[in-house]
Design an enzyme around this catalytic site. Structure first.
Site, PDB file in Angstrom:
ATOM      1  N   ASP A  83     -10.983 -36.365 -88.952  1.00 52.65           N
ATOM      2  CA  ASP A  83     -10.597 -37.737 -89.446  1.00 52.65           C
ATOM      3  C   ASP A  83     -11.801 -38.426 -89.560  1.00 52.65           C
ATOM      4  OD1 ASP A  83      -8.886 -39.895 -89.843  1.00 52.65           O
ATOM      5  OD2 ASP A  83      -8.842 -40.635 -87.858  1.00 52.65           O
ATOM      6  N   HIS A 192      -6.764 -50.374 -88.841  1.00 52.32           N
ATOM      7  CA  HIS A 192      -6.603 -49.388 -87.681  1.00 52.32           C
ATOM      8  C   HIS A 192      -6.499 -50.290 -86.471  1.00 52.32           C
ATOM      9  CE1 HIS A 192      -9.259 -46.413 -90.041  1.00 52.32           C
ATOM     10  NE2 HIS A 192      -8.189 -45.863 -89.741  1.00 52.32           N
ATOM     11  N   SER A 229       0.323 -46.935 -87.829  1.00 47.45           N
ATOM     12  CA  SER A 229       0.977 -47.403 -86.522  1.00 47.45           C
ATOM     13  C   SER A 229       1.859 -48.314 -86.730  1.00 47.45           C
ATOM     14  CB  SER A 229       0.304 -47.434 -85.345  1.00 47.45           C
ATOM     15  OG  SER A 229      -0.424 -46.047 -84.731  1.00 47.45           O
ATOM     16  N   ASN A 269      -1.363 -41.582 -91.006  1.00 41.78           N
ATOM     17  CA  ASN A 269      -2.264 -41.312 -89.863  1.00 41.78           C
ATOM     18  C   ASN A 269      -1.539 -42.194 -88.666  1.00 41.78           C
ATOM     19  OD1 ASN A 269      -3.833 -39.690 -91.198  1.00 41.78           O
ATOM     20  ND2 ASN A 269      -5.716 -40.938 -91.038  1.00 41.78           N
TER      21      ASN A 269
HETATM   22  P1  13P Z   1      -3.586 -46.405 -86.457  1.00 45.46           P
HETATM   23  O1  13P Z   1      -4.470 -47.157 -85.636  1.00 45.46           O
HETATM   24  O2  13P Z   1      -2.677 -47.325 -87.068  1.00 45.46           O
HETATM   25  O3  13P Z   1      -2.631 -45.747 -85.605  1.00 45.46           O
HETATM   26  O4  13P Z   1      -4.052 -45.716 -87.617  1.00 45.46           O
HETATM   27  C1  13P Z   1      -4.739 -44.494 -87.189  1.00 45.46           C
HETATM   28  C2  13P Z   1      -5.595 -43.884 -88.515  1.00 45.46           C
HETATM   29  O5  13P Z   1      -5.362 -44.191 -89.569  1.00 45.46           O
HETATM   30  C3  13P Z   1      -6.560 -42.811 -87.979  1.00 45.46           C
HETATM   31  O6  13P Z   1      -7.426 -42.442 -88.949  1.00 45.46           O
HETATM   32  O1  G3H Z   2      -9.705 -44.084 -87.171  1.00 41.00           O
HETATM   33  C1  G3H Z   2      -9.121 -44.444 -86.445  1.00 41.00           C
HETATM   34  C2  G3H Z   2      -8.339 -43.682 -85.218  1.00 41.00           C
HETATM   35  O2  G3H Z   2      -7.567 -44.214 -84.549  1.00 41.00           O
HETATM   36  C3  G3H Z   2      -9.483 -42.986 -84.188  1.00 41.00           C
HETATM   37  O3  G3H Z   2     -10.016 -43.828 -83.599  1.00 41.00           O
HETATM   38  O4  G3H Z   2     -12.720 -43.552 -83.719  1.00 41.00           O
HETATM   39  O5  G3H Z   2     -11.699 -44.675 -81.699  1.00 41.00           O
HETATM   40  O6  G3H Z   2     -11.217 -42.218 -82.043  1.00 41.00           O
HETATM   41  P1  G3H Z   2     -11.483 -43.447 -82.634  1.00 41.00           P
HETATM   42 ZN    ZN Z   3      -7.976 -43.673 -90.501  1.00 39.50          ZN
END
Ligand code: 13P
Ligand code: G3H
Ligand code: ZN
Length: 341
Positions: A83, A192, A229, A269
């Protein structure tokens, strides 16, 4: 073992008009929760690791846990995805660890914060596509910027500022053509984390028309929704009931995601909703028995709470029931496919 290229899964989702949730993982319990939900709903899965997750787990712990999930569930097609890769080097290191898919997020510069130029984005994405396709690995790219900042990743745009960085449907076709990416992450006003919208989002801030417009011009483009989310009030309430202090906040309603899926969104995601479910379950377990100190006492309900969220999303996005239909292709199969394209 059923580790498959993500492209195979997205193609099947497009042919059968469903979306696939891509859940972020950092540890064993989160991976187990996804596989529990996949088994119960007979769903194919995308399991994804951010740079933060890879560094938290020293890379190799997480890699082996994901591979263990694939080995233990040979009937569940599973894509292992990087990701928000911030550079070609990050994406290549993921491929070296057997990830079957990578995201080259060239919408931001390598610092993961500064919105990047068109030329930079095309250049780094193209570079990753060449390296990845030579190995049969799938590439997700991003055009436009999301709001917010999570663990150092993101431009830190407010809900309002994110409106100035939406994906331009006029540019999307040229970007996909010039980069050769397999899937395109679009910016439609989401961010996010838990604090996406101050009110239940309307079409003024959650710009679903961007998705509809891109789909009408490029019906075969696999789109990806980030920041998807839903931030369910029930999950926030559990946290707050047991000592948390999360202010009123709104996410992306599941009905809007379903509309996106009807218009070409194939990967969705989700991380925050699982984090909320886990945190609520752990807070509740702590509050209910202050004498317990076995981590299994609170990690078991946390795992179940995350599995419930995953199950609900798998059903809502339509991936439930599709595990048996996805061909178990290999990276070698996809290597030949890209070589002929
Ligand atoms: P959320 O924070 O809305 O769950 O999004 C996750 C995401 O886009 C990870 O790449
Ligand atoms: O890109 C966003 C995802 O929720 C991953 O989050 O970078 O804190 O692991 P993180
Ligand atoms: Zn993302």
């Amino acid at each position: 073992m059923a580790l498959i290229p993500m492209r195979t899964l997205l193609d099947h989702a497009a042919e059968n008009e469903y979306g696939v949730a891509a859940f972020n993982v950092n540890n064993m319990e989160q991976i187990q929760a996804i596989m529990m939900a996949a088994n119960e709903t007979e769903s194919p899965v995308i399991v994804q690791a951010s740079r933060g997750a890879r560094s938290y787990s020293d890379d190799n712990y997480l890699r082996h846990l994901m591979v263990a999930a694939a080995e233990l569930n040979p009937h569940i097609p599973m894509a292992m995805h990087q990701d928000h890769g911030n550079s070609p080097a990050t994406c290549i290191s993921a491929m070296d660890m057997d990830f079957t898919s990578v995201m080259m997020d060239g919408s931001l510069e390598e610092d993961g914060k500064t919105p990047a130029s068109w030329d930079y984005n095309v250049r780094v994405t193209r570079e990753v596509v060449e390296a990845a396709h030579a190995r049969g690995v799938t590439v997700e790219a991003e055009l436009g910027c999301l709001g917010g900042i999570e663990d150092g990743q993101g431009a830190g745009l407010s809900e309002e500022e994110a409106q100035d960085h939406l994906t331009d449907p006029d540019e999307a076709g040229r970007f996909v053509e010039e980069t050769g990416c397999d899937a395109l992450a679009v910016a439609i006003g989401t961010s996010h984390g838990a604090y996406k919208f101050k009110k239940k989002p309307t079409g003024k801030v959650l710009r679903m028309e961007v998705i509809r417009e891109i789909h009408s011009r490029m019906p075969n483009c696999h789109m990806v929704m980030h920041g998807s989310s839903s931030v369910p009030k029930e999950l926030v309430d559990i946290i707050n009931e047991y000592g948390g202090s999360i202010p009123e906040t709104y996410g992306v309603p599941v009905e809007d995601i379903q509309e996106g899926i009807r218009h070409g969104v194939r990967k969705v995601n989700v991380d925050t909703d699982n984090r909320l479910a886990i945190t609520g379950a752990i807070r509740k377990a702590f509050a209910e028995d202050g004498a317990e100190f076995d981590p299994r006492y609170y990690l078991k309900p946390a795992r179940v709470a995350m599995a419930e969220v995953c199950k609900a999303r798998m059903i809502s996005f339509g991936q439930a029931g599709n595990a048996a239909g996805v061909e178990m292709k290999t990276l070698e199969d996809l290597k030949s496919y890209y070589a002929m394209a």
